[in-house]
Design an enzyme around this catalytic site. Sequence first.
Site, PDB file in Angstrom:
ATOM      1  N   ILE A 147      -4.054   6.068   2.831  1.00 41.96           N
ATOM      2  CA  ILE A 147      -4.608   5.171   3.842  1.00 41.96           C
ATOM      3  C   ILE A 147      -4.773   5.901   5.172  1.00 41.96           C
ATOM      4  O   ILE A 147      -3.819   6.483   5.695  1.00 41.96           O
ATOM      5  CB  ILE A 147      -3.715   3.931   4.015  1.00 41.96           C
ATOM      6  CG1 ILE A 147      -3.567   3.197   2.672  1.00 41.96           C
ATOM      7  CG2 ILE A 147      -4.288   3.000   5.079  1.00 41.96           C
ATOM      8  CD1 ILE A 147      -4.867   2.735   2.050  1.00 41.96           C
ATOM      9  N   GLY A 154       3.434   6.136   4.917  1.00 43.54           N
ATOM     10  CA  GLY A 154       2.688   5.866   6.140  1.00 43.54           C
ATOM     11  C   GLY A 154       3.222   4.608   6.793  1.00 43.54           C
ATOM     12  O   GLY A 154       3.259   3.541   6.176  1.00 43.54           O
ATOM     13  N   GLU A 197       9.502  16.725  -1.691  1.00 44.47           N
ATOM     14  CA  GLU A 197      10.322  15.523  -1.560  1.00 44.47           C
ATOM     15  C   GLU A 197      11.588  15.566  -2.407  1.00 44.47           C
ATOM     16  O   GLU A 197      12.483  14.741  -2.205  1.00 44.47           O
ATOM     17  CB  GLU A 197       9.483  14.295  -1.914  1.00 44.47           C
ATOM     18  CG  GLU A 197       8.337  14.074  -0.937  1.00 44.47           C
ATOM     19  CD  GLU A 197       7.368  12.986  -1.364  1.00 44.47           C
ATOM     20  OE1 GLU A 197       6.732  12.393  -0.470  1.00 44.47           O
ATOM     21  OE2 GLU A 197       7.236  12.733  -2.574  1.00 44.47           O
ATOM     22  N   MET A 215       2.094   5.616  -2.394  1.00 47.66           N
ATOM     23  CA  MET A 215       1.307   5.646  -3.623  1.00 47.66           C
ATOM     24  C   MET A 215       2.105   5.544  -4.924  1.00 47.66           C
ATOM     25  O   MET A 215       1.503   5.655  -5.997  1.00 47.66           O
ATOM     26  CB  MET A 215       0.454   6.923  -3.641  1.00 47.66           C
ATOM     27  CG  MET A 215      -0.531   7.006  -2.484  1.00 47.66           C
ATOM     28  SD  MET A 215      -1.510   8.543  -2.447  1.00 47.66           S
ATOM     29  CE  MET A 215      -2.467   8.404  -3.950  1.00 47.66           C
ATOM     30  N   GLU A 216       3.417   5.329  -4.864  1.00 40.80           N
ATOM     31  CA  GLU A 216       4.207   5.318  -6.096  1.00 40.80           C
ATOM     32  C   GLU A 216       5.243   4.211  -6.219  1.00 40.80           C
ATOM     33  O   GLU A 216       5.604   3.814  -7.332  1.00 40.80           O
ATOM     34  CB  GLU A 216       4.964   6.661  -6.272  1.00 40.80           C
ATOM     35  CG  GLU A 216       4.125   7.886  -6.421  1.00 40.80           C
ATOM     36  CD  GLU A 216       3.705   8.504  -5.093  1.00 40.80           C
ATOM     37  OE1 GLU A 216       2.675   9.186  -5.047  1.00 40.80           O
ATOM     38  OE2 GLU A 216       4.431   8.279  -4.089  1.00 40.80           O
ATOM     39  N   ASP A 239       3.408   9.601   8.735  1.00 42.39           N
ATOM     40  CA  ASP A 239       2.162   9.349   9.464  1.00 42.39           C
ATOM     41  C   ASP A 239       2.062   7.857   9.728  1.00 42.39           C
ATOM     42  O   ASP A 239       2.911   7.085   9.285  1.00 42.39           O
ATOM     43  CB  ASP A 239       0.951   9.837   8.659  1.00 42.39           C
ATOM     44  CG  ASP A 239       0.831   9.127   7.319  1.00 42.39           C
ATOM     45  OD1 ASP A 239       0.233   8.040   7.302  1.00 42.39           O
ATOM     46  OD2 ASP A 239       1.343   9.644   6.306  1.00 42.39           O
TER      47      ASP A 239
END
Length: 229
Positions: free
Chosen positions: A152, A78, A12, A173-174, A197
């Site tokens: 998830i 996501g 990333e 997640m961040e 996703d």
Amino acid sequence: MKIGIVGAMAQEVQMLADLMQDKRVTQVASCTIYEGMIHGKAVALLQSGIGKVAAAIGATLLLEMCKPDLVINTGSAGGVATGLNVGDIVISDETVYHDADVTAFGYAKGQLPACPARFQSDEKLVQLAEKIAVQQQQQVKRGLICSGDSFIQGGTPLAQIKADFPTVMAVEMEATAIAQVCHAFNVPFVVVRAISDSGDGEASMSFEEFLPLAAKQSSAMVLEMIDNL
């Protein structure tokens, strides 16, 4: 002006790190910080590691060591809102923890004590990101991004997030941990991520396949933002 950029994974941040001139690399704890110039602009680029704690450690180090004037969180997410597809761009109006619950003491779902119910992104940065996405003919949505220490993959966890936060666009997640640190330091921030996703039962396979595309899309967006700041 110094621009701070945070990504969790090597994929990333690699494109931006490769473009950096006069690069200085510092390793602190599990974090890697790249400082230098990108297209004539001073940039501090952080690879934080995955998850809320890693992101908070990294963001704190970035703000203390490099003193950026603003922070852009880049990477993948996501997509759970209707109409979001792999490669589309999501921009945060606000962020919240989907796995925080202190409602027993009167707080909103996702809110931590001494924190706002949601962390608001800087409106000027949001508008700049949105303008650039449109100019690049990217499919883009702005809105709520939810963070938690879980990848998830549909089922009950996704259903619960949608029930708790009906306007959620994307999960990752961040971002909210970074937003909380920026809020504490009074530094403007925005989240600009690309969809890897759909947060469903196929999410893990989709993520592995499409992470390179998402990283490329989000990095291209951030690069254009650097040019316009």
